[in-house]
Design a protein around this motif. Structure first.
Motif, short mmCIF file in Angstrom:
data_model
loop_
_atom_site.label_atom_id
_atom_site.label_comp_id
_atom_site.label_asym_id
_atom_site.label_seq_id
_atom_site.Cartn_x
_atom_site.Cartn_y
_atom_site.Cartn_z
N UNK A 1 0.81 -1.22 0.00
CA UNK A 1 0.00 0.00 0.00
C UNK A 1 0.84 1.26 0.00
N UNK A 2 2.16 1.14 0.06
CA UNK A 2 3.02 2.32 0.16
C UNK A 2 3.12 3.08 -1.15
N UNK A 3 2.73 2.48 -2.25
CA UNK A 3 2.82 3.18 -3.52
C UNK A 3 1.86 2.56 -4.51
N UNK A 4 1.77 3.23 -5.67
CA UNK A 4 0.91 2.75 -6.74
C UNK A 4 1.77 2.19 -7.86
N UNK A 5 1.48 1.00 -8.29
CA UNK A 5 2.27 0.37 -9.36
C UNK A 5 1.90 1.01 -10.69
N UNK A 6 2.91 1.50 -11.39
CA UNK A 6 2.69 2.11 -12.69
C UNK A 6 2.90 1.05 -13.79
N UNK A 7 2.02 1.02 -14.81
CA UNK A 7 2.21 0.04 -15.88
C UNK A 7 3.45 0.37 -16.70
N UNK A 8 4.04 -0.65 -17.27
CA UNK A 8 5.21 -0.43 -18.13
C UNK A 8 4.80 0.37 -19.37
N UNK A 9 5.62 1.33 -19.80
CA UNK A 9 5.27 2.09 -21.00
C UNK A 9 5.28 1.19 -22.24
N UNK A 10 4.42 1.51 -23.20
CA UNK A 10 4.41 0.68 -24.42
C UNK A 10 5.74 0.80 -25.15
N UNK A 11 6.14 -0.25 -25.82
CA UNK A 11 7.42 -0.19 -26.54
C UNK A 11 7.37 0.84 -27.66
N UNK A 12 8.48 1.50 -27.88
CA UNK A 12 8.55 2.50 -28.94
C UNK A 12 8.47 1.82 -30.30
N UNK A 13 7.66 2.39 -31.20
CA UNK A 13 7.48 1.82 -32.53
C UNK A 13 8.40 2.56 -33.49
N UNK A 14 9.29 1.86 -34.18
CA UNK A 14 10.17 2.54 -35.14
C UNK A 14 9.36 3.16 -36.28
N UNK A 15 9.92 4.19 -36.90
CA UNK A 15 9.28 4.80 -38.06
C UNK A 15 9.32 3.82 -39.23
N UNK A 16 8.15 3.36 -39.72
CA UNK A 16 8.17 2.42 -40.84
C UNK A 16 8.72 3.08 -42.11
N UNK A 17 9.37 2.28 -42.93
CA UNK A 17 9.89 2.74 -44.21
C UNK A 17 9.16 2.00 -45.33
N UNK A 18 9.41 2.43 -46.56
CA UNK A 18 8.80 1.76 -47.71
C UNK A 18 9.27 0.31 -47.80
N UNK A 19 10.50 0.06 -47.40
CA UNK A 19 11.00 -1.32 -47.42
C UNK A 19 10.24 -2.19 -46.43
N UNK A 20 9.83 -1.60 -45.30
CA UNK A 20 9.10 -2.37 -44.29
C UNK A 20 7.71 -2.77 -44.78
N UNK A 21 7.05 -1.91 -45.56
CA UNK A 21 5.67 -2.16 -45.96
C UNK A 21 5.55 -2.69 -47.38
#
Length: 264
Positions: free
Chosen positions: A92-112
């Motif tokens: 009860x001494x603190x509030x558990x914070x959720x893990x931040x979402x993973x950073x999404x890389x900027x997609x490139x034309x090669x990726x899509x």
């Protein structure tokens, strides 16, 4: 405080009286008691402590210490733990914070690129045959393409939107249009009419015509559309067109009437 005096009696048991005056700093008339060999006298002074035989708390009244008492110190309040400093022994001494979402890389034309639409067919009018100096109409039916899949180990929707079409005529010329054009019938035009995507060949021969559709790409991982920089070019199918030269002559009879006539 109380003053208690003990006086030894040289004689036998007797009573001893003590009076009070207005100048006395002691309150209450002193009291005396005797047991026959000594007399005990006691009195009270305001704001003081009990005095016995001229001693104050184990020391003489003349040996008082004027050193002020040290003020009491209040222990500091315990620090509030940060919200992310959770202790297993005190949930009860603190509030558990959720893990931040993973950073999404900027997609490139090669990726899509693997999500890209299939090659569209190139349509030519009139059906692979043309006349020198008269427009041939080219059409590519390119539409928005949307597909779902997985990218960066995350579910994704990829959208391709046609932005322009490059027509390559095969005779060394090309033409870019904002869209893939429309057929003569859709436009309500007669054959060999000029359109925004038509081309007139200047010399008879066989040419290989083709086109390329340029697409803008966007991806959505569930939080909104993200634009992919650049455009992806998808070539169309290619096709041969035959261009003929038409000559006319004035005759007095048709070929049926005069099979040996000019042009027959």
């Amino acid at each position: 405080m109380w003053l208690i005096l003990t006086v030894a009696l040289l004689g036998g048991p007797s009573a001893m009286g003590i009076g009070c005056t207005a100048e006395d700093t002691w309150t209450g008339c002193p009291k005396s008691e005797t047991n026959g060999s000594e007399v005990v006298v006691s009195a009270e002074r305001p704001g003081g402590s009990e005095i016995e035989n001229g001693w104050f708390n184990g020391r003489s009244d003349d040996d008082s210490d004027d050193t002020p008492a040290s003020p009491e110190t209040t222990p500091p309040a315990p620090a509030t733990p940060p919200v992310d400093d959770c202790r297993p022994t005190d949930p009860a001494s603190c509030t558990v914070q959720p893990d931040p979402p993973p950073a999404i890389p900027q997609p490139t034309l090669s990726d899509v690129a693997r999500f890209a639409p299939a090659s569209a067919p190139l349509i030519d009018e009139p059906d692979g045959v043309g006349v020198v100096g008269m427009p041939m109409n080219f059409v590519v039916d390119a539409t928005t393409h949307e597909v779902t899949g997985t990218l960066f180990d995350l579910p994704v929707t990829v959208r391709f939107t046609p932005t322009s079409v490059l027509f390559v005529h095969g005779d060394g010329t090309s033409r870019e249009s904002d869209d893939g054009g429309q057929s003569w019938a859709t436009l309500g035009l007669a054959q060999f009419s000029a359109t925004s995507t038509s081309h007139a060949y200047s010399t008879r021969g066989t040419y290989t015509a083709s086109a390329a559709v340029r697409y803008a790409a966007d991806v959505n991982f569930g939080g909104g559309w993200i634009t992919v920089p650049g455009t992806l070019e998808i070539p169309t199918t290619a096709g041969d067109v035959q261009i003929f030269e038409v000559r006319t002559a004035l005759v007095d009879k048709t070929c049926l009437e005069n099979p040996s006539g000019i042009g027959c």
